[in-house]
Design a protein around this motif. Structure first.
Motif, mmCIF file in Angstrom:
data_model
loop_
_atom_site.group_PDB
_atom_site.id
_atom_site.type_symbol
_atom_site.label_atom_id
_atom_site.label_comp_id
_atom_site.label_asym_id
_atom_site.label_seq_id
_atom_site.Cartn_x
_atom_site.Cartn_y
_atom_site.Cartn_z
ATOM 1 N N ILE A 51 0.830 -1.209 0.000
ATOM 2 C CA ILE A 51 0.000 0.000 0.000
ATOM 3 C C ILE A 51 0.863 1.256 0.000
ATOM 4 O O ILE A 51 0.495 2.280 -0.593
ATOM 5 C CB ILE A 51 -0.969 0.013 1.212
ATOM 6 C CG1 ILE A 51 -1.895 1.246 1.164
ATOM 7 C CG2 ILE A 51 -0.213 -0.024 2.511
ATOM 8 C CD1 ILE A 51 -2.752 1.338 -0.058
ATOM 9 N N LEU A 52 2.040 1.190 0.617
ATOM 10 C CA LEU A 52 2.929 2.351 0.634
ATOM 11 C C LEU A 52 3.449 2.660 -0.759
ATOM 12 O O LEU A 52 3.605 3.836 -1.130
ATOM 13 C CB LEU A 52 4.085 2.126 1.609
ATOM 14 C CG LEU A 52 3.692 1.955 3.077
ATOM 15 C CD1 LEU A 52 4.927 1.711 3.939
ATOM 16 C CD2 LEU A 52 2.938 3.189 3.585
ATOM 17 N N ASP A 53 3.718 1.624 -1.564
ATOM 18 C CA ASP A 53 4.160 1.849 -2.939
ATOM 19 C C ASP A 53 3.025 2.448 -3.773
ATOM 20 O O ASP A 53 3.250 3.353 -4.582
ATOM 21 C CB ASP A 53 4.639 0.542 -3.568
ATOM 22 C CG ASP A 53 5.977 0.087 -3.008
ATOM 23 O OD1 ASP A 53 6.791 0.958 -2.637
ATOM 24 O OD2 ASP A 53 6.211 -1.128 -2.927
ATOM 25 N N TYR A 54 1.821 1.950 -3.585
ATOM 26 C CA TYR A 54 0.669 2.532 -4.285
ATOM 27 C C TYR A 54 0.516 4.013 -3.928
ATOM 28 O O TYR A 54 0.278 4.864 -4.804
ATOM 29 C CB TYR A 54 -0.620 1.798 -3.914
ATOM 30 C CG TYR A 54 -0.840 0.474 -4.604
ATOM 31 C CD1 TYR A 54 -1.231 0.425 -5.941
ATOM 32 C CD2 TYR A 54 -0.697 -0.722 -3.915
ATOM 33 C CE1 TYR A 54 -1.463 -0.793 -6.568
ATOM 34 C CE2 TYR A 54 -0.920 -1.942 -4.533
ATOM 35 C CZ TYR A 54 -1.310 -1.973 -5.864
ATOM 36 O OH TYR A 54 -1.535 -3.178 -6.494
ATOM 37 N N LEU A 55 0.647 4.319 -2.651
ATOM 38 C CA LEU A 55 0.464 5.704 -2.197
ATOM 39 C C LEU A 55 1.578 6.609 -2.709
ATOM 40 O O LEU A 55 1.328 7.767 -3.079
ATOM 41 C CB LEU A 55 0.398 5.748 -0.670
ATOM 42 C CG LEU A 55 -0.885 5.173 -0.053
ATOM 43 C CD1 LEU A 55 -0.752 5.057 1.467
ATOM 44 C CD2 LEU A 55 -2.088 6.038 -0.411
ATOM 45 N N ARG A 56 2.816 6.106 -2.742
ATOM 46 C CA ARG A 56 3.915 6.900 -3.303
ATOM 47 C C ARG A 56 3.660 7.175 -4.779
ATOM 48 O O ARG A 56 3.912 8.282 -5.270
ATOM 49 C CB ARG A 56 5.243 6.174 -3.116
ATOM 50 C CG ARG A 56 5.724 6.095 -1.667
ATOM 51 C CD ARG A 56 7.112 5.486 -1.583
ATOM 52 N NE ARG A 56 7.497 5.269 -0.186
ATOM 53 C CZ ARG A 56 7.474 4.095 0.425
ATOM 54 N NH1 ARG A 56 7.091 3.009 -0.240
ATOM 55 N NH2 ARG A 56 7.817 3.984 1.692
ATOM 56 N N GLY A 57 3.172 6.154 -5.482
ATOM 57 C CA GLY A 57 2.854 6.348 -6.892
ATOM 58 C C GLY A 57 1.770 7.382 -7.079
ATOM 59 O O GLY A 57 1.859 8.255 -7.958
ATOM 60 N N LEU A 58 0.737 7.320 -6.247
ATOM 61 C CA LEU A 58 -0.331 8.316 -6.309
ATOM 62 C C LEU A 58 0.199 9.714 -6.057
ATOM 63 O O LEU A 58 -0.158 10.673 -6.764
ATOM 64 C CB LEU A 58 -1.407 7.967 -5.274
ATOM 65 C CG LEU A 58 -2.578 8.953 -5.157
ATOM 66 C CD1 LEU A 58 -3.400 8.976 -6.438
ATOM 67 C CD2 LEU A 58 -3.463 8.590 -3.956
ATOM 68 N N GLU A 104 0.159 -1.997 8.182
ATOM 69 C CA GLU A 104 0.412 -3.431 8.198
ATOM 70 C C GLU A 104 -0.887 -4.184 8.470
ATOM 71 O O GLU A 104 -1.690 -3.784 9.306
ATOM 72 C CB GLU A 104 1.463 -3.766 9.256
ATOM 73 C CG GLU A 104 2.810 -3.101 8.973
ATOM 74 C CD GLU A 104 3.844 -3.392 10.044
ATOM 75 O OE1 GLU A 104 3.799 -4.509 10.598
ATOM 76 O OE2 GLU A 104 4.677 -2.514 10.330
ATOM 77 N N LYS A 105 -1.113 -5.248 7.734
ATOM 78 C CA LYS A 105 -2.312 -6.095 7.882
ATOM 79 C C LYS A 105 -3.586 -5.267 7.816
ATOM 80 O O LYS A 105 -4.463 -5.344 8.682
ATOM 81 C CB LYS A 105 -2.236 -6.868 9.206
ATOM 82 C CG LYS A 105 -1.043 -7.808 9.299
ATOM 83 C CD LYS A 105 -1.012 -8.561 10.622
ATOM 84 C CE LYS A 105 0.192 -9.487 10.696
ATOM 85 N NZ LYS A 105 0.276 -10.218 11.990
ATOM 86 N N LEU A 106 -3.687 -4.510 6.724
ATOM 87 C CA LEU A 106 -4.850 -3.627 6.565
ATOM 88 C C LEU A 106 -6.159 -4.395 6.393
ATOM 89 O O LEU A 106 -7.231 -3.857 6.673
ATOM 90 C CB LEU A 106 -4.632 -2.709 5.359
ATOM 91 C CG LEU A 106 -3.787 -1.460 5.608
ATOM 92 C CD1 LEU A 106 -3.518 -0.736 4.298
ATOM 93 C CD2 LEU A 106 -4.468 -0.532 6.588
ATOM 94 N N ALA A 107 -6.075 -5.627 5.923
ATOM 95 C CA ALA A 107 -7.294 -6.416 5.708
ATOM 96 C C ALA A 107 -8.098 -6.566 7.000
ATOM 97 O O ALA A 107 -9.323 -6.699 6.961
ATOM 98 C CB ALA A 107 -6.942 -7.790 5.147
ATOM 99 N N GLY A 108 -7.419 -6.516 8.122
ATOM 100 C CA GLY A 108 -8.116 -6.635 9.402
ATOM 101 C C GLY A 108 -8.529 -5.304 10.005
ATOM 102 O O GLY A 108 -9.041 -5.254 11.129
ATOM 103 N N LYS A 109 -8.307 -4.229 9.251
ATOM 104 C CA LYS A 109 -8.619 -2.887 9.766
ATOM 105 C C LYS A 109 -9.568 -2.140 8.842
ATOM 106 O O LYS A 109 -9.615 -0.910 8.846
ATOM 107 C CB LYS A 109 -7.325 -2.080 9.917
ATOM 108 C CG LYS A 109 -6.255 -2.750 10.768
ATOM 109 C CD LYS A 109 -4.954 -1.973 10.738
ATOM 110 C CE LYS A 109 -3.842 -2.679 11.486
ATOM 111 N NZ LYS A 109 -2.540 -1.959 11.385
ATOM 112 N N LEU A 110 -10.351 -2.874 8.058
ATOM 113 C CA LEU A 110 -11.196 -2.231 7.046
ATOM 114 C C LEU A 110 -12.305 -1.380 7.661
ATOM 115 O O LEU A 110 -12.667 -0.332 7.125
ATOM 116 C CB LEU A 110 -11.797 -3.286 6.117
ATOM 117 C CG LEU A 110 -10.808 -4.009 5.203
ATOM 118 C CD1 LEU A 110 -11.539 -4.936 4.253
ATOM 119 C CD2 LEU A 110 -9.979 -2.990 4.429
ATOM 120 N N LYS A 111 -12.860 -1.822 8.784
ATOM 121 C CA LYS A 111 -13.912 -1.049 9.425
ATOM 122 C C LYS A 111 -13.370 0.303 9.868
ATOM 123 O O LYS A 111 -13.984 1.356 9.629
ATOM 124 C CB LYS A 111 -14.478 -1.806 10.629
ATOM 125 C CG LYS A 111 -15.607 -1.059 11.333
ATOM 126 C CD LYS A 111 -16.165 -1.874 12.484
ATOM 127 C CE LYS A 111 -17.280 -1.122 13.203
ATOM 128 N NZ LYS A 111 -17.828 -1.899 14.349
#
Length: 342
Positions: free
Chosen positions: A12-19, A171-178
């Motif tokens: 996700i950090l690479d995606y955000l840097r690209g954005l 880290e482990k964003l899948a468990g922090k979606l809410k």
């Protein structure tokens, strides 16, 4: 001392840097090519307003925050491997400062030297408790945002990035979606309120922001933009995190991840491509705002394709490889191992 290997990247950090890189060039090209002032009521004038509502101060803010996250992760991983993370980090920012020192000669508004100096100043905060870093960062950011001190906002943004690293937010964003959805919803409401307020103060005529002083109305419009910049940046972060939970979005935006993984190379070469286009096609003081967008789109295509192809065969971007070598005083292998390519 050999470079650290096997560290799992946080995608996700690479995606955000690209954005962040996609947004930064849209504003940076304006002074570099001395883009012409739009005519009142034109499409260029509408695009200028769009830039200063949704782009200016939004992506530089994000880039600064991400530098802070990387700051924390780099030292933590180095220490975890039994290396002296502080010494390595000092070499890292020294190398960054040198790159920035060369870059600033061509791009006066460049960020690398600022990040290097700020990183040095904030190094002691690596050991400070995360709650304190978060509190100090928020207080400073709110205060400096209200005063519209854009340059000094780098300090709290990087400090908040350090705190985000300490809290392991990415880290482990899948468990922090809410939590991510709630955060994004709150940022959406605050950002919309701020943008509406800024829009209500938009000057009636286009302004030459990069040509000197501005009138009181324009100054108010730009100051509000700086003030709400972190809110809009946070909204962009939340939206991208939520979108990337869908596999088809990850696949669609995979070039953006490669683009962000080579953030240093692509950031420097944005300037190279802008000047190259300016000199080859005589674009200085000749482009309109919308024409500058076309140049940026062409640079996007070139860099996105290059990033994807390059990382297919190599472990690091060209400048990332040099940066890593200066940090560890040893150049790491550039080519990917066969098992990495399968």
């Amino acid at each position: 001392m050999k470079p650290t290997e096997g560290n799992k990247r946080i995608d996700i950090l690479d995606y955000l840097r690209g954005l962040a890189l996609l947004g930064i060039i849209l504003v940076n090209i304006l002074p570099l090519l001395a883009v012409k002032l739009p005519s009142p009521g034109s499409a260029d004038a509408a695009y200028q307003r769009f830039l200063f509502l949704f782009v200016e101060g939004r992506f530089y803010t994000l880039f600064s925050f991400l530098f802070g996250v990387g700051f924390y992760i780099f030292i933590s991983r180095a220490n975890a491997k039994g290396k002296n993370g502080y010494v390595l980090f000092l070499r890292r920012i020294a190398a960054l400062f040198i790159l920035g020192w060369f870059h600033v000669k061509f791009h006066p508004g460049e960020a690398l030297t600022v990040y290097a100096v700020t990183g040095l100043l904030l190094l002691p905060f690596y050991k400070v408790k995360k709650e304190i870093n978060l509190g100090i960062g928020l207080i400073l950011l709110v205060s400096l945002s209200i005063m519209a001190f854009k340059l000094f906002m780098v300090v709290p943004l990087i400090l908040l990035g350090i705190a985000a690293g300490q809290y392991r937010i990415f880290e482990k964003l899948a468990g922090k979606l809410k939590e991510a959805a709630i955060f994004t919803g709150v940022m959406f409401l605050l950002s919309m309120a701020g943008l509406i307020y800024q829009f209500q103060h938009a000057p009636s005529a286009p302004f030459g922001f990069f040509e000197g002083g501005v009138d009181e109305t324009t100054y108010m419009f730009l100051s509000i933009g700086i003030m709400i910049g972190p809110l809009v940046s946070a909204l962009y972060v939340g939206l991208l995190i939520l979108l990337l939970q869908f596999s088809f979005v990850q696949k669609l935006l995979s070039p953006l991840k490669s683009y962000g993984r080579m953030a240093l190379t692509n950031y420097i070469f944005q300037t190279v491509f802008i000047y190259l286009a300016g000199y080859v096609f005589n674009l200085f003081d000749a482009l309109s705002y919308l024409e500058s967008l076309i140049v940026c789109l062409i640079v996007y295509v070139i860099q996105l394709i290059f990033s994807v192809v390059w990382l297919r065969y190599f472990q690091f971007g060209p400048l990332e490889w040099i940066w890593r070598g200066l940090t560890y005083l040893e150049l790491p292998p550039m080519r990917k191992r066969i098992k990495d390519e399968n």
